[in-house]
Design a protein around this motif. Structure first.
Motif, mmCIF file in Angstrom:
data_model
loop_
_atom_site.group_PDB
_atom_site.id
_atom_site.type_symbol
_atom_site.label_atom_id
_atom_site.label_comp_id
_atom_site.label_asym_id
_atom_site.label_seq_id
_atom_site.Cartn_x
_atom_site.Cartn_y
_atom_site.Cartn_z
ATOM 1 N N PRO A 120 -2.150 9.254 -0.193
ATOM 2 C CA PRO A 120 -1.403 8.168 -0.836
ATOM 3 C C PRO A 120 -1.067 7.060 0.144
ATOM 4 O O PRO A 120 -0.779 5.932 -0.247
ATOM 5 N N GLU A 121 -1.064 7.387 1.434
ATOM 6 C CA GLU A 121 -0.793 6.420 2.492
ATOM 7 C C GLU A 121 -1.375 6.953 3.791
ATOM 8 O O GLU A 121 -1.623 8.159 3.929
ATOM 9 N N GLN A 153 0.835 -1.195 0.000
ATOM 10 C CA GLN A 153 0.000 0.000 0.000
ATOM 11 C C GLN A 153 0.872 1.249 0.000
ATOM 12 O O GLN A 153 0.604 2.215 -0.705
ATOM 13 N N SER A 202 2.499 1.761 -3.492
ATOM 14 C CA SER A 202 1.644 1.755 -4.679
ATOM 15 C C SER A 202 1.424 3.154 -5.233
ATOM 16 O O SER A 202 1.227 3.340 -6.417
ATOM 17 N N GLY A 203 1.447 4.145 -4.332
ATOM 18 C CA GLY A 203 1.203 5.511 -4.780
ATOM 19 C C GLY A 203 -0.258 5.775 -5.103
ATOM 20 O O GLY A 203 -0.605 6.837 -5.607
ATOM 21 N N ASN A 204 -1.132 4.828 -4.826
ATOM 22 C CA ASN A 204 -2.546 4.991 -5.137
ATOM 23 C C ASN A 204 -3.200 5.903 -4.102
ATOM 24 O O ASN A 204 -3.094 5.678 -2.898
ATOM 25 N N MET A 205 -3.859 6.924 -4.583
ATOM 26 C CA MET A 205 -4.583 7.812 -3.691
ATOM 27 C C MET A 205 -5.913 7.159 -3.323
ATOM 28 O O MET A 205 -6.644 6.701 -4.200
ATOM 29 N N GLN A 206 -6.210 7.149 -2.034
ATOM 30 C CA GLN A 206 -7.458 6.548 -1.569
ATOM 31 C C GLN A 206 -8.121 7.487 -0.569
ATOM 32 O O GLN A 206 -7.452 8.184 0.192
#
Length: 576
Positions: free
Chosen positions: A275-276, A16, A19-23
């Motif tokens: 992002p985290e 997580q 990944s750099g995925n914004m959530q």
């Protein structure tokens, strides 16, 4: 005792993190514990609090007891004692279960230390800190803010004379904390919404550079009197837009069935795009100016909060505009460029491409937003001087993609389009600057420390409204009338304006003065101030207001918008 031991429980998977995925994450940064003297369920444990946070699907919480970190310290102590027993293999089954639950819950939930500080005159301020911050550091800060040593563990709002609001903002920020003005629109709030005074103090308390956000209880409400609408940057005396979030201010685990206003944990939460899950990522958002990265948390059965829709409901303003398209044909792209220049020459603003300014109309959307953003960036780079750091992103509204352009306040005005055209913003409209306005832009660039105070009235008069225009002087040369137009936002004057050369608001004021002179009998008076006319123009309600001097001279303020009302002038809004 310090935070790293507890922080070790806040494990986010490496997948997580990398990944750099914004959530979107749910947070409640205003939670009290039994360490607050006014806690309503003292029999509840800290595990009960964490279990409720899990039940409400919260990713981040903060313990913010009154003028104390005793609750957070108690959690650390509880875990440390259990870990000591574990190392010596002396855990009882119930204790082993407690430690296991702490570990499981704090693997899921980031628990942050904090406090709710009672500043001078009773204003409440939230300070939220990294888990790396030690208890000793936090208590030292509270002592520095003049919390008496004997009060550190009481969790009381009654702590005597403490530090002032601005000092608290600065100390919390300089220690690396997040500074939030607690429940600003209600009791103990720095916005002083229910007081008939405030003035410069209220401005300072809500615009200070060390303040990161305002906690409000009305983010889901609509209308001109909401906290978000008030602090969106459109008011002359409040030019800095403020991030607005919400928190539960929970003094109990679950909502009081006999008093629905006494909320439980997560009953009023905020979603934040990260992002985290970390304090560092959290603080980065609070220090930034992308307000679309926070929104009121809603049940999954409801659509997420729509920032574009909220902007459209607030309408056109001096720092907000809307464009349905950006085609070169018809001048739509050029209109966007002029708004960018005008905003940069003022206090910055936001432009929405793909929607009209009316929330009643469906968004048109932008079909190929990536290509459109590339085009806009190229046009900005090529045609606007000097260079500006402009942010562009894509927002969703009613299933359509909308481009949002965030324009900063320019540090090197005047900004120019196509090397020669200087634009300025007057209320809801963008215009080419005239000579006097260009001179004022240059003067402000040379002496940027000089703050614009708005139009100044003679001592015998009330300060005029803070939006609209006044015709300060009229002279006749041959057969033509020449007017001096005074901008009520900043007091700037433009001379030698004629009916033929005037822009829209000026033109309206000049036509009224020349063709429809004021009749005092037409005014609804309240003492020496009055309402002459109310009308709709450019999608906004506007007012022509009047003030009578002791010598009988009448001062007429044309085109005043709701943002310009203050003090006694507000009577004419409240009377509606």
């Amino acid at each position: 005792m310090c935070g790293p031991r507890l922080r070790g429980f806040n494990v986010i998977s490496s997948e997580q993190k990398n990944s750099g995925n914004m959530q979107w994450r749910r947070m409640d940064l205003h939670i009290h514990t039994p360490a607050s003297a006014d806690y309503e369920q003292p029999e509840m444990s800290f595990l009960d609090i964490l279990h409720q946070a899990e039940k409400r699907a919260l990713d981040i919480i903060a313990f913010t007891d009154h003028n104390s970190v005793a609750g957070y310290r108690a959690v650390l102590s509880d875990i440390e004692e259990l870990e000591v027993l574990e190392r010596f293999d002396r855990l009882q089954p119930e204790e082993e279960e407690h430690l296991s639950e702490y570990r499981r819950l704090l693997d899921q939930i980031l628990l942050l230390p904090g406090f709710e500080f009672s500043a001078t005159f009773g204003f409440h301020i939230l300070g939220i800190f990294s888990p790396d911050t030690s208890i000793r550091q936090l208590e030292h800060l509270l002592l520095t803010l003049n919390i008496p040593p004997e009060k550190l563990d009481e969790g009381s709002t009654e702590v005597g004379a403490t530090s002032d609001v601005l000092t608290a903002y600065r100390f919390i920020d300089e220690m690396g904390g997040i500074v939030i003005a607690a429940h600003v629109n209600s009791s103990h709030g720095v916005a002083m919404r229910h007081f008939g005074f405030g003035g410069q103090t209220k401005i300072a308390y809500t615009q200070d550079e060390h303040l990161h956000a305002l906690e409000a209880t009305d983010l889901e409400k609509r209308g001109r009197h909401t906290t978000m609408a008030f602090f969106n940057g459109s008011k002359p005396e409040y030019p800095r837009p403020m991030r607005c979030i919400q928190g539960s201010d929970a003094h109990r685990v679950t909502v009081d069935p006999n008093n629905k206003k006494s909320l439980g944990i997560g009953d009023r939460a905020t979603e934040i795009l990260l992002p985290e899950v970390s304090f560092e990522a959290l603080r980065e958002v609070f220090l930034g100016d992308d307000f679309s990265r926070t929104r009121p948390a809603r049940p999954q059965t409801q659509a997420p909060f729509d920032h574009v829709e909220a902007a459209r409901e607030q309408g056109l303003s001096i720092n907000r505009s809307f464009h349905e398209g950006m085609t070169r044909r018809g001048g739509r792209l050029y209109a966007i460029l002029t708004d960018v220049v005008a905003f940069a020459n003022a206090n910055g603003g936001r432009i929405y491409v793909g929607v009209s300014g009316s929330p009643k109309e469906e968004p048109v959307g932008v079909d190929r937003p990536k290509k459109a953003i590339s085009t806009l960036r190229r046009e900005f780079e090529r045609r606007i001087t000097p260079r500006l750091e402009i942010k562009l992103d894509v927002q969703q509204s009613r299933g359509r993609k909308v481009i949002r352009i965030s324009v900063p306040k320019g540090e090197d005005p005047p900004y120019v389009l196509d090397e020669s055209k200087i634009y300025i913003r007057q209320e809801t409209e963008t215009h080419l600057a005239v000579r006097d306005e260009i001179v004022q832009l240059v003067q402000h660039a040379i002496a940027p420390g000089i703050e614009e105070e708005g139009a100044v009235a003679p001592r015998e008069l009330l300060p005029p409204p803070r939006t609209g225009v006044e015709i300060a002087e009229t002279v006749k040369r041959k057969s033509t009338l020449y007017h001096t137009m005074r901008d009520l936002r900043n007091g700037h004057e433009v001379q030698n304006v004629t009916r033929a050369s005037s822009r829209r608001l000026w033109h309206y004021a000049i036509v009224q003065k020349e063709d429809h002179p004021l009749e005092p009998s037409e005014v609804t008076w309240r003492g020496n101030i009055g309402l002459w006319k109310k009308y709709r123009r450019a999608g906004k309600t506007r007012y022509d207001l009047v003030q009578r001097a002791s010598d009988g001279t009448l001062h007429v303020y044309y085109g005043v918008t709701e943002e310009g009302f203050h003090g006694e002038w507000e009577h004419f809004l409240e009377a509606e």
